[in-house]
Scaffold this motif. Structure first.
Motif, PDB file in Angstrom:
ATOM      1  N   TYR A 118       9.193  13.109  14.720  1.00 17.51           N
ATOM      2  CA  TYR A 118       7.947  11.994  14.514  1.00 17.51           C
ATOM      3  C   TYR A 118       8.722  11.325  14.102  1.00 17.51           C
ATOM      4  O   TYR A 118       9.062  10.875  12.768  1.00 17.51           O
ATOM      5  N   TRP A 119       8.244   9.738  14.368  1.00 13.99           N
ATOM      6  CA  TRP A 119       8.292   8.394  13.547  1.00 13.99           C
ATOM      7  C   TRP A 119       7.612   7.382  13.791  1.00 13.99           C
ATOM      8  O   TRP A 119       6.002   7.428  14.320  1.00 13.99           O
ATOM      9  N   GLY A 120       7.702   6.743  12.595  1.00 14.00           N
ATOM     10  CA  GLY A 120       6.635   5.280  12.969  1.00 14.00           C
ATOM     11  C   GLY A 120       6.560   4.483  12.904  1.00 14.00           C
ATOM     12  O   GLY A 120       7.778   4.161  13.445  1.00 14.00           O
ATOM     13  N   GLN A 121       5.910   3.843  12.941  1.00 15.61           N
ATOM     14  CA  GLN A 121       6.629   1.942  14.123  1.00 15.61           C
ATOM     15  C   GLN A 121       7.338   1.183  13.177  1.00 15.61           C
ATOM     16  O   GLN A 121       7.814   0.288  13.827  1.00 15.61           O
ATOM     17  N   GLY A 122       7.389   1.770  11.399  1.00 14.68           N
ATOM     18  CA  GLY A 122       8.403   1.120  10.919  1.00 14.68           C
ATOM     19  C   GLY A 122       7.102  -0.141  10.190  1.00 14.68           C
ATOM     20  O   GLY A 122       6.146  -0.743  10.288  1.00 14.68           O
ATOM     21  N   THR A 123       8.240  -0.727   8.455  1.00 11.14           N
ATOM     22  CA  THR A 123       7.459  -1.515   7.598  1.00 11.14           C
ATOM     23  C   THR A 123       9.296  -2.530   7.285  1.00 11.14           C
ATOM     24  O   THR A 123       9.831  -2.160   7.360  1.00 11.14           O
ATOM     25  N   GLN A 124       8.271  -4.061   8.012  1.00  5.78           N
ATOM     26  CA  GLN A 124       9.373  -4.991   7.380  1.00  5.78           C
ATOM     27  C   GLN A 124      10.039  -4.667   5.870  1.00  5.78           C
ATOM     28  O   GLN A 124       8.781  -5.352   5.412  1.00  5.78           O
ATOM     29  N   VAL A 125      11.180  -5.005   5.537  1.00  2.39           N
ATOM     30  CA  VAL A 125      11.785  -5.368   4.032  1.00  2.39           C
ATOM     31  C   VAL A 125      12.613  -6.236   4.536  1.00  2.39           C
ATOM     32  O   VAL A 125      13.986  -6.412   4.850  1.00  2.39           O
ATOM     33  N   THR A 126      12.505  -7.178   3.945  1.00 10.29           N
ATOM     34  CA  THR A 126      12.940  -8.670   3.164  1.00 10.29           C
ATOM     35  C   THR A 126      13.313  -8.821   2.196  1.00 10.29           C
ATOM     36  O   THR A 126      12.629  -9.573   1.468  1.00 10.29           O
ATOM     37  N   VAL A 127      14.487  -9.013   1.481  1.00 12.55           N
ATOM     38  CA  VAL A 127      15.192  -9.489   0.703  1.00 12.55           C
ATOM     39  C   VAL A 127      16.165 -10.677   0.366  1.00 12.55           C
ATOM     40  O   VAL A 127      16.455 -10.617   0.971  1.00 12.55           O
ATOM     41  N   SER A 128      15.519 -11.040  -0.684  1.00 12.51           N
ATOM     42  CA  SER A 128      16.301 -12.648  -0.615  1.00 12.51           C
ATOM     43  C   SER A 128      17.342 -13.060  -1.621  1.00 12.51           C
ATOM     44  O   SER A 128      17.071 -12.833  -2.731  1.00 12.51           O
ATOM     45  N   SER A 129      18.160 -13.510  -1.578  1.00 14.42           N
ATOM     46  CA  SER A 129      19.568 -13.844  -2.623  1.00 14.42           C
ATOM     47  C   SER A 129      19.092 -15.132  -3.541  1.00 14.42           C
ATOM     48  O   SER A 129      18.010 -15.796  -3.287  1.00 14.42           O
TER      49      SER A 129
END
Length: 127
Positions: A116-127
Motif C-alpha cells: 500500500y502506497w500514498g500519493q507522495g509529498t514533495q520535499v525541496t531543500v534549497s542550498s
C-alpha cells in the motif's frame, strides 16, 4: 484495503527541518510494518526508513541515518518522519507505505514487500 495520505512536505533551506506525517485509514486491523521511500527526478524510488508495528524495530538508509527519525502512533494510525539537517540531495517526493504482512516486530527495507502506497509529498531543500 489501506488508504495512506502523506502531509508535511514543503520548501526548506539546507540545514533546516521538516516533519512528515502519514495517516492510515481503511482496513487496518493487522499489525503492519510501515516505511518511507523517496524518489528524486530521474532516479528510482529508494528506501529511507522503516518501522515495525511495535515501533521497537527501526531501519534507516545510510544517507539519512543520524539525521532522520521514524516513529508511529498506532492509536492515531499515523507514522512520522522527522527530518533534520536537511541537504539539497534530500530533495524528492516522499512516499509512505505499508505492508500486508502482519507481525508486531516485522519490518522491511525492501520496496517489493510493501503493498500500500500514498500519493507522495514533495520535499525541496534549497542550498
Amino acid at each position: 484495503q489501506v488508504h495512506l495520505v502523506e502531509s508535511g512536505g514543503g520548501l526548506v533551506q539546507a540545514g533546516g527541518s521538516l516533519r512528515l506525517s502519514c495517516a492510515a485509514s481503511g482496513r487496518t486491523s493487522w499489525s503492519y510494518a510501515m516505511g518511507w521511500f523517496r524518489q528524486a527526478p530521474g532516479k528510482e524510488r529508494e528506501f529511507v526508513a522503516a518501522v515495525s508495528w511495535s515501533g521497537g524495530n527501526l531501519a534507516y538508509a545510510d544517507a539519512v541515518k543520524d539525521r532522520f527519525t521514524i516513529s508511529r502512533d498506532n492509536v492515531k494510525s499515523t507514522m512520522y518522519l522527522q527530518m533534520n539537517s536537511l541537504k539539497p540531495e534530500d530533495t524528492a517526493i516522499y512516499y509512505c507505505a505499508a505492508t500486508s504482512q502482519s507481525g508486531r516486530s516485522y519490518y522491511t527495507a525492501r520496496i517489493n514487500d510493501y503493498d500500500y502506497w500514498g500519493q507522495g509529498t514533495q520535499v525541496t531543500v534549497s542550498s
